[in-house]
Write an enzyme that holds these catalytic residues in place. Sequence first.
Site, PDB file in Angstrom:
ATOM      1  N   ASP A  91     -31.073 -43.939 -63.442  1.00 41.05           N
ATOM      2  CA  ASP A  91     -29.950 -43.071 -63.702  1.00 41.05           C
ATOM      3  C   ASP A  91     -30.326 -42.007 -64.701  1.00 41.05           C
ATOM      4  O   ASP A  91     -30.976 -42.596 -65.650  1.00 41.05           O
ATOM      5  CB  ASP A  91     -28.677 -43.931 -64.426  1.00 41.05           C
ATOM      6  CG  ASP A  91     -27.476 -43.034 -64.675  1.00 41.05           C
ATOM      7  OD1 ASP A  91     -26.953 -42.488 -63.781  1.00 41.05           O
ATOM      8  OD2 ASP A  91     -27.198 -43.090 -65.783  1.00 41.05           O
ATOM      9  N   GLU A 149     -32.862 -39.997 -60.857  1.00 39.56           N
ATOM     10  CA  GLU A 149     -32.032 -39.275 -60.425  1.00 39.56           C
ATOM     11  C   GLU A 149     -32.453 -38.172 -61.391  1.00 39.56           C
ATOM     12  O   GLU A 149     -32.442 -38.366 -62.571  1.00 39.56           O
ATOM     13  CB  GLU A 149     -30.789 -39.934 -61.047  1.00 39.56           C
ATOM     14  CG  GLU A 149     -29.542 -39.109 -61.069  1.00 39.56           C
ATOM     15  CD  GLU A 149     -28.200 -39.557 -61.538  1.00 39.56           C
ATOM     16  OE1 GLU A 149     -27.093 -39.116 -61.052  1.00 39.56           O
ATOM     17  OE2 GLU A 149     -28.210 -39.951 -62.421  1.00 39.56           O
TER      18      GLU A 149
END
Length: 738
Positions: free
Chosen positions: A352, A388
């Site tokens: 993330d 990401e």
Amino acid sequence: MIDRNRISTVWLGKPYPLGATWDGKGVNFALFSEHAEKVELCLFEPKGRREFQRIPMPEQTGHIWHCYLPEARPGLLYGYRVYGKYAPLEGARFNHYKLLLDPYAKTIVGPLHWSDTLFGYRIGHKKEDLSFDRRDSASHMPRCRVIDPAFSWGYDQPPQIPWQDTIIYELHVKGFTKLHPLIPSALRGTYAGLASEPVINHLRKLGVTAVELMPVHAFIDERHLVDKGLRNYWGYSSIGYFAPESRYGYVDPINEFKNLVKTLHRNDIEVILDVVYNHTVEGNQFGPTLAFRGIDNAAYYRLTGDNCARYYMDYTGCGNTLNMGHPRVLQMIMDSLRYWVTEMHVDGFRFDLASTLARETNEVDRRSAFFDIIHQDPILSQVKLIAEPWDLAEGGYQVGNFPVGWAEWNDKYRDGVRAYWKGEEGLIDNLAYRLTGSSDLYGHSGRKPYSSINFLAAHDGFTLHDLVSYDGKHNEANLDDNHDGTDNNKSWNCGVEGPTHDPGVRSLRAKQKRNLLSTLLLSQGVPMLLAGDEMGRTQQGNNNAYCQDNPLSWIDWDLRPEDRELSDFVRKLIHLRKQHPVFRRRNFFQGRPISGADDKDILWLNPNGQEMNGNEWNQTYVRCLGVYLSGKAITERDEHGQPIPDNDFLLLLNSYDGEIPFRLPEDETDACWYTAVNTAQPDTLDWECLAGENFVLQGRSLALLIKTGAKDDPAASHSLLLGALGIRTPFPRHRSPG
């Protein structure tokens, strides 16, 4: 279980490994704190209500405080109190009145009960976080538990699916199983429920090769959500990087998670974890003191500067950023990753806001210590690594810039394909890049098409159904006046906002979903499906359902006929992709004859059946494209170095409202073409077309044609078609209506 009256012996212990480690004879405790003056180990009775002993950690080695309890056993509940300066302007926030969680805890048990006592400062005081709170927080805190890591893995082996053959399925442990009628009610919403036969059957029948689990590291529901009666459903608020989230456990979260991995591996499905190492739930200077802040704030977090270290660098939008520049923090992240691979047997990670992890000073650096350590690690360098590739700070958008060995969530794919099927103009050249693996992003640095994780929907944003059903977000249930969530959805409601009984609108929406899913599964790169998109899942227009732990987010398994039809359609697409290597290349197309072959590996065709010229690529009104994929010119080879032949395919895309007659290319074989996919007529396949004839491509539709042989031998061609599509039972052939 340890007898609380027998803690009489405390040995010095060892500084490694960090955390609480059972060695079969006793338990070693080790905690890093560079600036602490004193550390106490707090022990709790079996039910966790009462602290029965505090043990000063007798030894410190290299800033690691440690001791060994020969009488301790697995199951012991514990926490820490850390003493030192409370000087927020200098970055020090020690407060020994606050019970702290072990960053290396393998299990965290019990809920957190929000209270003002959880904060190191006095809430409401005129000095704000510069004040000091002397109330004990233990009664409101979870506990850490010592574990016995023994588990019978048997002959568990990682499936090791090659990147180019990977199909990812992003799902939420609870949301995927909570409403499933065939799972025992007690197991719904748990790791055990996800490992149950009905779920495994669905995944196998669908054909995905990997599940990407939304965060399963221990996390906390933020206070502002709890005060509103909401919860952090997604789980991007980590507090423990070694402990599986206990709310997904039935009896024993660790062993149930291990059994989930073992079960998925037995069915040739990999497990990828969505991990959040960029920030923690402790937030900014006004956040609670639960673990890292109280253990060593200045070491664990990136602070603003030398003149005033009161504030936190916030690259994540969540209040703080873990300090990747500190070797012990970097070690903690690497130890966590290795633990989940070696002890929990997971196959990869999706990071993330990964740009944050690569920030050395302030800028994102692809030569950062984080990348270097992973690339040289003999364990982590061999698992799937997905970034990401952005964060929320300046310079954080890094799509295409991660190093070799990393795949990336490609939001340029998402936005480009969404915009094309929405009907926007001037996107043909962009669409061509997205269909062929985004060589403009990944081809210049030695990376491969599978560096691109292609997706159209993910947990963050509209579901696929909502993408074709809503023009705008409808996030009122989040209790933020619909201000949260993006307004840039590139969605189209097909004429009516939200649910409708209009048959024309419903038919168009169904076709648009087929268009989007077909594009995704026939593109080069690694496709990622959002769980439930193959079944028409809706969040009623909410594009930021992070706090909706309720049926709005959970998958509804009570399917309508059209949802079952869509699911069947997706299964056929996945099967087609698996059957044909031309759709899952390891190398980018060259657009020219390869190795002496007569055919180019790819041709871009206009509706006249001719190659596109430069002027046509530049025409903004062009919204129809043909892609000729040559199976004979394919350069792929198997593990023994032998060429992998395939059929020739013609992919036709039309985002116009009206139908377009598309002239099929001619060659010396005078071949027959058969329709393998037609989103305008999904139930009527196998239309026969001859080279040089027109195929009528309906408005807003996609068709995939397969070349099977000469027109004077239709029986052989038909037999070849069935084999190419993996179909055993023949079905009637039809001549193309064009």
